[in-house]
Scaffold this motif. Sequence first.
Motif, mmCIF file in Angstrom:
data_model
loop_
_atom_site.group_PDB
_atom_site.id
_atom_site.type_symbol
_atom_site.label_atom_id
_atom_site.label_comp_id
_atom_site.label_asym_id
_atom_site.label_seq_id
_atom_site.Cartn_x
_atom_site.Cartn_y
_atom_site.Cartn_z
ATOM 1 N N VAL A 149 -61.922 73.558 -8.002
ATOM 2 C CA VAL A 149 -61.029 72.503 -7.536
ATOM 3 C C VAL A 149 -61.866 71.428 -6.877
ATOM 4 C CG1 VAL A 149 -59.137 71.954 -5.990
ATOM 5 C CG2 VAL A 149 -59.194 74.160 -7.116
ATOM 6 N N ASN A 150 -61.659 70.195 -7.307
ATOM 7 C CA ASN A 150 -62.380 69.080 -6.707
ATOM 8 C C ASN A 150 -61.401 68.062 -6.184
ATOM 9 O OD1 ASN A 150 -65.282 69.546 -7.154
ATOM 10 N ND2 ASN A 150 -64.673 69.623 -9.286
ATOM 11 N N GLN B 98 -67.038 67.921 -0.250
ATOM 12 C CA GLN B 98 -68.174 68.744 -0.618
ATOM 13 C C GLN B 98 -67.895 70.230 -0.428
ATOM 14 O OE1 GLN B 98 -70.859 67.532 -2.109
ATOM 15 N NE2 GLN B 98 -69.881 65.545 -2.018
ATOM 16 N N ASP B 99 -66.883 70.557 0.369
ATOM 17 C CA ASP B 99 -66.533 71.970 0.504
ATOM 18 C C ASP B 99 -65.039 72.091 0.769
ATOM 19 O OD1 ASP B 99 -68.250 71.820 3.661
ATOM 20 O OD2 ASP B 99 -66.123 71.472 3.276
ATOM 21 N N VAL B 100 -64.561 73.327 0.833
ATOM 22 C CA VAL B 100 -63.123 73.555 0.946
ATOM 23 C C VAL B 100 -62.557 72.966 2.233
ATOM 24 C CG1 VAL B 100 -61.331 75.317 0.967
ATOM 25 C CG2 VAL B 100 -63.322 75.627 -0.449
ATOM 26 N N ASN B 101 -63.338 73.007 3.299
ATOM 27 C CA ASN B 101 -62.872 72.448 4.579
ATOM 28 C C ASN B 101 -62.594 70.965 4.483
ATOM 29 O OD1 ASN B 101 -62.488 74.276 6.539
ATOM 30 N ND2 ASN B 101 -64.626 74.367 7.143
ATOM 31 N N GLN B 102 -63.523 70.240 3.872
ATOM 32 C CA GLN B 102 -63.320 68.792 3.730
ATOM 33 C C GLN B 102 -62.086 68.544 2.870
ATOM 34 O OE1 GLN B 102 -66.857 66.836 2.322
ATOM 35 N NE2 GLN B 102 -68.019 67.316 4.150
ATOM 36 N N SER C 290 -58.970 68.996 4.819
ATOM 37 C CA SER C 290 -58.681 67.917 5.778
ATOM 38 C C SER C 290 -58.158 66.684 5.063
ATOM 39 C CB SER C 290 -59.881 67.595 6.659
ATOM 40 O OG SER C 290 -60.988 67.260 5.876
ATOM 41 N N PHE C 291 -58.588 66.441 3.819
ATOM 42 C CA PHE C 291 -58.018 65.317 3.071
ATOM 43 C C PHE C 291 -56.544 65.578 2.781
ATOM 44 C CE2 PHE C 291 -62.030 63.841 3.173
ATOM 45 C CZ PHE C 291 -62.839 63.834 2.043
ATOM 46 N N ASP D 54 -68.869 79.271 0.455
ATOM 47 C CA ASP D 54 -68.078 78.320 1.241
ATOM 48 C C ASP D 54 -67.350 79.018 2.395
ATOM 49 O OD1 ASP D 54 -65.709 76.679 2.004
ATOM 50 O OD2 ASP D 54 -66.523 75.358 0.460
ATOM 51 N N LYS E 146 -66.883 79.817 -4.817
ATOM 52 C CA LYS E 146 -67.284 78.465 -4.412
ATOM 53 C C LYS E 146 -68.410 78.516 -3.387
ATOM 54 C CE LYS E 146 -66.089 73.999 -3.375
ATOM 55 N NZ LYS E 146 -66.229 72.921 -4.216
ATOM 56 N N SER F 282 -71.216 76.265 -0.985
ATOM 57 C CA SER F 282 -71.497 74.929 -0.425
ATOM 58 C C SER F 282 -72.602 75.016 0.618
ATOM 59 C CB SER F 282 -70.260 74.284 0.163
ATOM 60 O OG SER F 282 -69.252 75.175 0.399
ATOM 61 N N TYR G 182 -68.848 62.322 5.500
ATOM 62 C CA TYR G 182 -68.480 62.672 4.134
ATOM 63 C C TYR G 182 -69.443 61.985 3.174
ATOM 64 C CZ TYR G 182 -64.000 64.119 6.134
ATOM 65 O OH TYR G 182 -63.018 64.721 6.867
#
Lengths: 569, 279
Positions: free
Chosen positions: A316-317, A414-418, A421-422, B12, B32, B34, B187
């Motif tokens: 997922v991106n 870049q990762d699941v956390n970011q 938050s989006f 991740d 995943k 990271s 970011y």
Amino acid sequence: MEDTTTNKQISSPTTTVAALRLFFHDYFVDGYDTSILVSSTRFSKSERGYPGFSNRKGSGIGIPDSLPRVQGHGYRIHCRNIASMTSKPVRNQSFAMINCDDISYFKKILGERGVVLEEEKLDDANTDWMRKFKGSSKLMLQPRSTQEVSQILDYCNSRRLAVVPQGGNTGLVGGSVPVFDEVIINVSSMNNTISFDKDSGILVCEAGCILENLISFLDNEGYIMPLDLGAKGSCQIGGNVSTNAGACALFDTRTFLSGISGLEVVLANGTVLDMLGTLRKDNTGYDLKHLFIGSEGSLGIVTKVSILTPPKLSSVNLAFLACEDYTSCQKLLSEAKRKLGEILSAFEFLDINAMDLVLKHLDGLRNPLPSAKHNFYILIETTGSMESHDKEKLESFLLQSMENGLLNDGVLAQDVNQASSFWRIREGIPEALMKAGAVYKYDLSLPPEKMYNLVEEMRERLGTAANVVAYGHLGDGNLHLNISTRQYNDSILSKIEPFVYEWTSEQRGSISAEHGLGLMKANKIHYSKSAETVQLMAAIKKLLDPNGILNPYKVLPTSILSQSGVDEP
Amino acid sequence: MKIMVAIKRVIDYAVKIRVKPDKSGVETSNVKMSMNPFDEIALEEALRIKESGRASEVVAVSVGPSQCVDTLRTGLAMGADRAIHVEFPGTLYPLSIAKIFKALVDAEKPGLLLLGKQAIDDDCNQTGQMVAGLLKWPQGTFASKVVLDEENKVVTVDREVDGGLETLCLDLPAVITTDLRLNQPRYATLPNIMKAKSKVIKKLTPQDLKVEIKSDLEVIQVTEPPKRKAGVILSSVDELIDRLKNEARVGPQWKRPHIIERGARRGYVRSNIIQTIER
């Protein structure tokens, strides 16, 4: 013309006043009817000096002295549009009132636990999530099985007791709370997952299962729910089905509706309809389950659901982008559909007002693109099975769009956390709106190229009186138009309605894309559906619920229902 | 001054980990991956120092299998100037990493080496300290604030320790490991992702650096922690006493069924039961 008017005025001096009253709406003070008073002049004595009416601070508004609190207390004077007054429904007197026998009967079939009479719990159940609608029910029932639901409805039907089916009570159109004293049938206690087939992904569960719990359960098994809402922490699947709730992150090919393979519904007279198929293909007879999906509890109470869940795809991106204007947003969408193809799973937009509101009212969130003020923000999500391939595809699409000037800036999570938050920014808008004060919510389906025109027109109409916030599923053509003010104010309401509905109707859009009609839009269906269609809907309602006990006053206009023979006050 | 930042590619943070059926380790395929969150913070700090004009270049370094390149690309997209990938497909332990970093530092001669305080997959919290030892450089670990004074060639570091905050002043060159509250990483914006495509990632192997990877540790087994048992809600005090007596075996029960030996042994058993009650 002038002569006639002058003569009339001289002969009957109340002409001017009457004419004035024709143009001014009635003023209601604390529910008491009052009027504008015209001052007396030297020549004619008018009502302003009339004994028995005190003049409210020179405003020309007369308040009868008989009004109990006339001495020194503040009043809020509402200027109400006559139309808004008449839209409040009247209690259907053919419905019975609860008595002790009813309560003991319910206690017998449900046990002590299943019958709720305490003020506090009833208070919560009577009020909707937006705190806009409040009923006055005195009884809430919590059945634990389909059998109990059937017994309750059978009894209520024979006694003519009106009922409101309730799940997570997160609806936004007042469809999940009573209007008067309807009995609340809350299915939260029916929260078992009955079965899950790991090969086909078919999940059978009871209507009271909370969506988030189902999502985590499926996550463990490597599947996902074909819908996702901001309210997932509280909403229940039965309610989702009855509302035909939309998806926050789901796209064309995998809509919720096609994912429901079966339902078990209890009709108004207690009949249990077992349509709980677990087959992908079944063309035997009329597909009745579609009647109940989206019926908002007015045709039957959903007790079990079987869903075809898609497998979870690993990659997922998520990208958070900024666009200059609405046309670029649209062009970006069509490019995305073309370039990203099958991996595109969500395309959401929010405007600058929405972003500011979220950042102001919710903690722990920051603007991913703080460097400049952008007018529109877009969230693009891709879901696929190959991480590197998807990321490359998305990156090259985004970089190319940037070169072509379709977007101004953007970030890639870049990762699941970011990523979460989006998503939180987008999903947190309703919450932020609640915190900002009062909100008038409209959920419209419009042709994508016209969508934002409505927002701009609303801004013009309202000026500085209110904050017009827009966001939505651009991919589905679904606009969430929200007008945020300090307090609910009828003058603002009159500027919004019926303008919004008429505008939508002209564009052949839908006045409720996914929220449903509930109580809020019960009399507004004609903006989006033809009279013949509505007549047929009323006939079906009469067939399945002759006494009209299921969720009355909602979904269909009361006038139509009375025409087709469903009893009215 | 050059700043070197160590970056590790880990599972991740938000992913639910599963243990492999053969208990040899944690499932990493199709999961995943990271950048280690603490390393993101270290890189962010390096970038801020560079943006304030006190450093000329930020070099991101990662040791591991070929996919580390993805993580380094993220680092370059955040703003690092160039990257070095030391390729090694097998298991790596902190001491080996520390030796590799020593070799790299000797070659590149940075003024500051930044690392995350620990990696979220092994939680070792050793690499930074070991490198500092090997290089004989001063170290400021668990940094929650970093202030660089390039005139006097010192860096002041606030460390988060159990007792509170400790402030150290280190001579440059130094090793700093970063803690959570140091900063909030930026970011990766699209323009920077675009620029990153043209930035260089140099490939090396441990042999190039004359480091032999060997370990004194061997993982024998990885298992999940025992599942927490659900609490039990009781409906009355009587039920509580009954359960304590009969199931938890608390109270005068301790006299039976075990055979209690006289003297010291009895004393031991008694204190054991008292502990149960207190717990």
